[in-house]
Design a protein around this motif. Structure first.
Motif, mmCIF file in Angstrom:
data_model
loop_
_atom_site.group_PDB
_atom_site.id
_atom_site.type_symbol
_atom_site.label_atom_id
_atom_site.label_comp_id
_atom_site.label_asym_id
_atom_site.label_seq_id
_atom_site.Cartn_x
_atom_site.Cartn_y
_atom_site.Cartn_z
ATOM 1 N N GLY A 175 5.001 8.054 8.258
ATOM 2 C CA GLY A 175 5.663 6.773 8.034
ATOM 3 C C GLY A 175 6.240 6.690 6.627
ATOM 4 O O GLY A 175 6.128 7.630 5.824
ATOM 5 N N LEU A 176 6.828 5.542 6.315
ATOM 6 C CA LEU A 176 7.462 5.359 5.003
ATOM 7 C C LEU A 176 6.525 4.758 3.948
ATOM 8 O O LEU A 176 6.587 5.146 2.789
ATOM 9 C CB LEU A 176 8.706 4.467 5.165
ATOM 10 C CG LEU A 176 9.800 4.624 4.108
ATOM 11 C CD1 LEU A 176 10.404 6.027 4.151
ATOM 12 C CD2 LEU A 176 10.897 3.583 4.327
ATOM 13 N N PRO A 177 5.626 3.801 4.293
ATOM 14 C CA PRO A 177 4.821 3.135 3.261
ATOM 15 C C PRO A 177 3.731 4.044 2.680
ATOM 16 O O PRO A 177 3.197 4.916 3.374
ATOM 17 C CB PRO A 177 4.172 1.955 4.010
ATOM 18 C CG PRO A 177 4.854 1.869 5.323
ATOM 19 C CD PRO A 177 5.387 3.223 5.628
ATOM 20 N N PRO A 178 3.358 3.850 1.410
ATOM 21 C CA PRO A 178 2.215 4.567 0.850
ATOM 22 C C PRO A 178 0.919 4.133 1.529
ATOM 23 O O PRO A 178 0.813 3.014 2.033
ATOM 24 C CB PRO A 178 2.232 4.160 -0.629
ATOM 25 C CG PRO A 178 3.009 2.895 -0.685
ATOM 26 C CD PRO A 178 3.992 2.945 0.437
ATOM 27 N N GLN A 179 -0.060 5.008 1.542
ATOM 28 C CA GLN A 179 -1.320 4.740 2.252
ATOM 29 C C GLN A 179 -2.018 3.482 1.741
ATOM 30 O O GLN A 179 -2.719 2.804 2.493
ATOM 31 C CB GLN A 179 -2.264 5.936 2.131
ATOM 32 C CG GLN A 179 -1.810 7.165 2.895
ATOM 33 C CD GLN A 179 -1.622 6.900 4.394
ATOM 34 O OE1 GLN A 179 -0.542 7.128 4.954
ATOM 35 N NE2 GLN A 179 -2.665 6.401 5.043
ATOM 36 N N SER A 180 -1.819 3.147 0.475
ATOM 37 C CA SER A 180 -2.505 1.979 -0.097
ATOM 38 C C SER A 180 -2.036 0.666 0.515
ATOM 39 O O SER A 180 -2.670 -0.373 0.310
ATOM 40 C CB SER A 180 -2.297 1.940 -1.620
ATOM 41 O OG SER A 180 -0.911 1.785 -1.925
ATOM 42 N N THR A 181 -0.924 0.697 1.263
ATOM 43 C CA THR A 181 -0.380 -0.549 1.827
ATOM 44 C C THR A 181 -0.606 -0.674 3.324
ATOM 45 O O THR A 181 -0.174 -1.659 3.929
ATOM 46 C CB THR A 181 1.136 -0.661 1.548
ATOM 47 O OG1 THR A 181 1.824 0.403 2.218
ATOM 48 C CG2 THR A 181 1.422 -0.600 0.066
#
Length: 458
Positions: A175-181
């Motif tokens: 996916g596009l978002p960083p894992q923290s989000t």
């Protein structure tokens, strides 16, 4: 000795009298104004006529152009903190997002409260009475994001469709978002159900409604999309997501799912009248027909689509196919404003570029009012008619920009009105003389600006 029962008092009646001009979104003549009673429109008064019954109070609207309260169908309130940020000022959607995700991941509860207040106040001052927000960021410490937004909406006295957004497909999984989000799907679904039980109101006068809103095809799993659709049907709430915003998104759907965007929407149970999508730009003729047959709505976001060079929605063709179409200001980091009357102006001009000068001012105002209300499933809003909610916007034409104008309704868009003088929600004045009573705008700007600098500086 028996007490004599009190005689119920008739509801207070306010006559908003003889506006300079009126746009009703339905062809009714409101040249004589409207009568407001019990939070609703009791009577539409024709030109040169009087109310059918006596009124307790009169507001002389002789300087004002009267419209239904504007309705915003797609926004990201938190993004008011990252307006006009230099690293993304000249970026398209995917690089814009990848640069901003790490910044947004630092949001705190107070940041969100300030951002939501700023966005809603700006909307309200532009004549907007109902707003839909798509909030999909829940980093550690911000689990109660929607609860925070509910309180701000209630404080300002507006209406809102607050969507429990989500991201479950991080960069580690394609996916596009960083894992923290990203969040676990079980957490997302449980919180969605909690929020509907706690806050979702039904009925014509509903103030808060909750919808379920997995963010986009490139940030949530297919499983979460399908489970969200099932939950929305069980709870009888609406569904929202971004769809067909860019060609990059189209390519992502083809590569990951082997499907175009509308095929993907149907495959997860979303091609229904319960759904509205943000943007809806890159549909072919057959897809437009399918969306219309399903009653799936589209939030047209002209300013954002121009700023990010995403493309132009085919609004007239969507409407002809039966697709409900409304307007959205989109995130205030891709617009970079929260102004609904200016968004109607942008919609008018962008659609004229596609279809010609025959696109009328009244059509654009219709998208911002009745069309947007239909997109949100709020038929009691968005027009001036007996029985509809008394959500109204009144604009003056006293500034230099309007001098020499002749058609007051056309002047709102063609001359660029950007601020309402009076705004009413449910029969209560929420903007008076161009100000929000009880809101210290200077203090809000100061703290909001400080939070914005801290956020981008880490």
């Amino acid at each position: 000795m028996h007490s004599i029962p009190e005689t119920p008092q008739p509801p207070h009646r306010l006559w908003i009298k003889n506006p300079l001009a009126a746009f009703t979104a339905n062809g009714l003549d409101a040249g004589g104004g409207v009568v407001v009673s019990g939070g609703a429109i009791a009577e539409v008064v024709g030109t040169g006529t009087l109310p059918a019954a006596p009124c307790d109070d009169v507001f002389d609207a002789g300087r004002h152009v009267l419209t239904p309260g504007l309705v915003n169908t797609h926004h990201h309130f938190y993004q008011t903190l990252t307006r006009a940020w230099a690293p993304v000022a000249n970026a398209e959607l995917f690089p814009w997002l990848t640069n901003l995700y790490p910044v947004w991941a630092r949001l705190t509860p107070r940041d969100l409260e300030l951002a939501t207040t700023a966005a809603l106040a700006e909307l309200l001052l532009s004549g907007c009475t109902t707003a839909a927000d798509h909030h999909y960021l829940f980093p550690d410490g911000l689990e109660d994001a929607i609860d925070i937004q509910v309180q701000v909406v209630r404080t300002l006295g507006m209406r809102a469709t607050l969507t429990r957004g989500s991201m479950s497909l991080g960069e580690n999984d394609g996916g596009l978002p960083p894992q923290s989000t990203v969040q676990d799907p079980d957490v997302i679904l449980a919180d969605s159900e909690r929020l509907v039980a706690a806050y979702h109101e039904r009925g014509d006068d509903a103030v808060i409604q909750i919808a379920l809103a997995p963010c986009s095809p490139f940030s949530v799993t297919r499983g979460l999309m399908a489970e969200s659709a099932q939950l929305a049907e069980r709870l009888d709430v609406r569904l929202h997501t971004h769809l067909a915003e860019t060609l990059d998104e189209e390519d992502f759907c083809r590569e990951r799912f082997g499907l175009r965007t509308v095929d993907y929407l149907e495959s997860v149970g979303w091609l229904t009248g319960r759904t509205w999508v943000g943007h809806g730009i890159h549909f072919d003729d057959a897809e437009i027909t399918r969306l219309g047959a399903a009653g799936t709505g589209v939030a047209h976001c002209p300013t954002s689509n121009m700023r990010l060079a995403s493309g132009t929605a085919r609004v007239l063709e969507l409407e002809s196919a039966g697709v409900p179409v409304g307007l959205g200001v989109d995130g205030s980091a891709s617009n970079d404003a929260s102004n609904m009357i200016l968004e109607a102006r942008q919609a008018l001009y962008l659609q004229r570029l596609r279809y010609g000068a025959g696109v009328r001012v009244e059509q654009a105002l219709g998208w911002a009012t009745r069309g947007s209300a239909r997109v949100l499933g709020r038929d009691s809003l968005g027009e001036i008619a007996p029985g509809r909610q008394a959500d109204l916007a009144l604009f003056t034409l006293d500034e230099l920009r309007f001098s020499g104008s002749h058609d007051p309704v056309a002047a709102l868009l063609l001359c660029g009105a950007d601020r309402a003088d009076r705004v009413m929600v449910g029969g209560e004045w929420r903007v008076v003389d161009g100000q929000v009573p009880g809101l210290d705008l200077g203090a809000l700007i100061a703290e909001h600006s400080t939070a914005a600098r801290r956020l981008v500086n880490g």
